[in-house]
Design a protein around this motif. Structure first.
Motif, PDB file in Angstrom:
ATOM      1  N   VAL A 174       0.843  -1.201   0.000  1.00 33.92           N
ATOM      2  CA  VAL A 174       0.000   0.000   0.000  1.00 33.92           C
ATOM      3  C   VAL A 174       0.879   1.254   0.000  1.00 33.92           C
ATOM      4  O   VAL A 174       0.612   2.199  -0.742  1.00 33.92           O
ATOM      5  CB  VAL A 174      -0.977  -0.009   1.195  1.00 33.92           C
ATOM      6  CG1 VAL A 174      -1.626   1.348   1.383  1.00 33.92           C
ATOM      7  CG2 VAL A 174      -2.035  -1.085   1.002  1.00 33.92           C
ATOM      8  N   SER A 175       1.931   1.264   0.798  1.00 38.83           N
ATOM      9  CA  SER A 175       2.842   2.422   0.820  1.00 38.83           C
ATOM     10  C   SER A 175       3.443   2.673  -0.551  1.00 38.83           C
ATOM     11  O   SER A 175       3.509   3.814  -1.015  1.00 38.83           O
ATOM     12  CB  SER A 175       3.968   2.196   1.834  1.00 38.83           C
ATOM     13  OG  SER A 175       3.453   2.180   3.138  1.00 38.83           O
ATOM     14  N   ARG A 176       3.857   1.605  -1.200  1.00 41.92           N
ATOM     15  CA  ARG A 176       4.437   1.740  -2.540  1.00 41.92           C
ATOM     16  C   ARG A 176       3.403   2.258  -3.533  1.00 41.92           C
ATOM     17  O   ARG A 176       3.696   3.127  -4.358  1.00 41.92           O
ATOM     18  CB  ARG A 176       4.988   0.391  -2.989  1.00 41.92           C
ATOM     19  CG  ARG A 176       5.686   0.449  -4.298  1.00 41.92           C
ATOM     20  CD  ARG A 176       6.395  -0.836  -4.603  1.00 41.92           C
ATOM     21  NE  ARG A 176       6.958  -0.756  -5.942  1.00 41.92           N
ATOM     22  CZ  ARG A 176       7.241  -1.803  -6.682  1.00 41.92           C
ATOM     23  NH1 ARG A 176       7.051  -3.007  -6.207  1.00 41.92           N
ATOM     24  NH2 ARG A 176       7.740  -1.656  -7.874  1.00 41.92           N
ATOM     25  N   LEU A 223       0.660   4.049  -2.891  1.00 44.15           N
ATOM     26  CA  LEU A 223       0.306   5.439  -2.604  1.00 44.15           C
ATOM     27  C   LEU A 223       1.403   6.405  -3.045  1.00 44.15           C
ATOM     28  O   LEU A 223       1.115   7.480  -3.573  1.00 44.15           O
ATOM     29  CB  LEU A 223       0.008   5.609  -1.112  1.00 44.15           C
ATOM     30  CG  LEU A 223      -1.249   4.897  -0.615  1.00 44.15           C
ATOM     31  CD1 LEU A 223      -1.354   5.000   0.897  1.00 44.15           C
ATOM     32  CD2 LEU A 223      -2.484   5.446  -1.296  1.00 44.15           C
ATOM     33  N   LYS A 224       2.649   6.006  -2.853  1.00 46.51           N
ATOM     34  CA  LYS A 224       3.772   6.852  -3.277  1.00 46.51           C
ATOM     35  C   LYS A 224       3.762   7.030  -4.795  1.00 46.51           C
ATOM     36  O   LYS A 224       3.911   8.130  -5.316  1.00 46.51           O
ATOM     37  CB  LYS A 224       5.087   6.228  -2.827  1.00 46.51           C
ATOM     38  CG  LYS A 224       6.306   7.023  -3.205  1.00 46.51           C
ATOM     39  CD  LYS A 224       7.563   6.342  -2.711  1.00 46.51           C
ATOM     40  CE  LYS A 224       8.796   7.114  -3.135  1.00 46.51           C
ATOM     41  NZ  LYS A 224      10.027   6.411  -2.735  1.00 46.51           N
ATOM     42  N   ASP A 225       3.544   5.951  -5.498  1.00 52.84           N
ATOM     43  CA  ASP A 225       3.534   5.984  -6.957  1.00 52.84           C
ATOM     44  C   ASP A 225       2.318   6.724  -7.503  1.00 52.84           C
ATOM     45  O   ASP A 225       2.400   7.406  -8.522  1.00 52.84           O
ATOM     46  CB  ASP A 225       3.541   4.552  -7.497  1.00 52.84           C
ATOM     47  CG  ASP A 225       3.443   4.522  -9.014  1.00 52.84           C
ATOM     48  OD1 ASP A 225       4.472   4.732  -9.679  1.00 52.84           O
ATOM     49  OD2 ASP A 225       2.329   4.315  -9.522  1.00 52.84           O
ATOM     50  N   GLN A 226       1.197   6.597  -6.813  1.00 52.82           N
ATOM     51  CA  GLN A 226      -0.063   7.082  -7.363  1.00 52.82           C
ATOM     52  C   GLN A 226      -0.113   8.591  -7.530  1.00 52.82           C
ATOM     53  O   GLN A 226      -0.723   9.090  -8.470  1.00 52.82           O
ATOM     54  CB  GLN A 226      -1.227   6.607  -6.489  1.00 52.82           C
ATOM     55  CG  GLN A 226      -2.514   6.523  -7.231  1.00 52.82           C
ATOM     56  CD  GLN A 226      -2.433   5.658  -8.488  1.00 52.82           C
ATOM     57  OE1 GLN A 226      -1.766   4.636  -8.539  1.00 52.82           O
ATOM     58  NE2 GLN A 226      -3.120   6.081  -9.515  1.00 52.82           N
ATOM     59  N   ALA A 227       0.526   9.349  -6.650  1.00 55.20           N
ATOM     60  CA  ALA A 227       0.469  10.809  -6.755  1.00 55.20           C
ATOM     61  C   ALA A 227       1.040  11.284  -8.098  1.00 55.20           C
ATOM     62  O   ALA A 227       0.396  12.052  -8.817  1.00 55.20           O
ATOM     63  CB  ALA A 227       1.223  11.449  -5.594  1.00 55.20           C
ATOM     64  N   GLU A 228       2.208  10.801  -8.449  1.00 60.87           N
ATOM     65  CA  GLU A 228       2.818  11.192  -9.728  1.00 60.87           C
ATOM     66  C   GLU A 228       2.053  10.605 -10.906  1.00 60.87           C
ATOM     67  O   GLU A 228       1.827  11.266 -11.910  1.00 60.87           O
ATOM     68  CB  GLU A 228       4.282  10.760  -9.781  1.00 60.87           C
ATOM     69  CG  GLU A 228       4.970  11.073 -11.086  1.00 60.87           C
ATOM     70  CD  GLU A 228       4.943  12.547 -11.488  1.00 60.87           C
ATOM     71  OE1 GLU A 228       4.852  12.835 -12.703  1.00 60.87           O
ATOM     72  OE2 GLU A 228       5.004  13.413 -10.594  1.00 60.87           O
ATOM     73  N   ARG A 229       1.640   9.355 -10.771  1.00 59.78           N
ATOM     74  CA  ARG A 229       0.903   8.709 -11.854  1.00 59.78           C
ATOM     75  C   ARG A 229      -0.411   9.438 -12.129  1.00 59.78           C
ATOM     76  O   ARG A 229      -0.795   9.631 -13.283  1.00 59.78           O
ATOM     77  CB  ARG A 229       0.635   7.240 -11.518  1.00 59.78           C
ATOM     78  CG  ARG A 229       0.061   6.461 -12.682  1.00 59.78           C
ATOM     79  CD  ARG A 229      -0.059   4.984 -12.351  1.00 59.78           C
ATOM     80  NE  ARG A 229       1.192   4.401 -11.917  1.00 59.78           N
ATOM     81  CZ  ARG A 229       2.104   3.882 -12.751  1.00 59.78           C
ATOM     82  NH1 ARG A 229       1.911   3.897 -14.038  1.00 59.78           N
ATOM     83  NH2 ARG A 229       3.211   3.346 -12.270  1.00 59.78           N
TER      84      ARG A 229
END
Length: 106
Positions: A36-38, A40-46
């Motif tokens: 989930v952390s990974r 969420l981190k990726d999702q902002a830029e994506r």
């Protein structure tokens, strides 16, 4: 849009949803939290990239004088959402700038 294109789009979206469902079903809470952390981190830029891609399609269609309602039908969103996309606005409806304010803030 041809029916096979709609089916392919739905199939691709379902693969993404299924993968997210699998994360939620993970039995190890710590491993699930790391995934989930990974995500969420990726999702902002994506999300920024995906919104930009969608906005470019809207701008291209509007440049061809395609009506808002037609674009909304093609994208599966409301015409108000298409107008927001065109303006570059993607926030909450409660924080949407008034028509005159939007022109002044750009």
């Amino acid at each position: 849009m041809p029916e096979d294109s709609v089916d392919a789009i739905e199939e691709e979206a379902q693969r993404v949803f299924s993968a997210l469902d699998a994360v939620e079903r993970m039995s190890d809470p710590l491993a699930r939290a790391r995934v989930v952390s990974r995500l969420l981190k990726d999702q902002a830029e994506r999300n920024r990239r995906l919104k930009g891609m969608r906005r470019q399609v809207v701008l291209d269609l509007r440049a061809q004088a395609v009506p808002y309602r037609r674009i909304a039908a093609l994208l599966g969103v409301s015409s108000g959402t298409v107008q927001d996309i065109e303006r570059g606005y993607s926030g909450s409806g409660t924080n949407r700038p008034k028509r005159g304010d939007a022109a002044q803030s750009t």
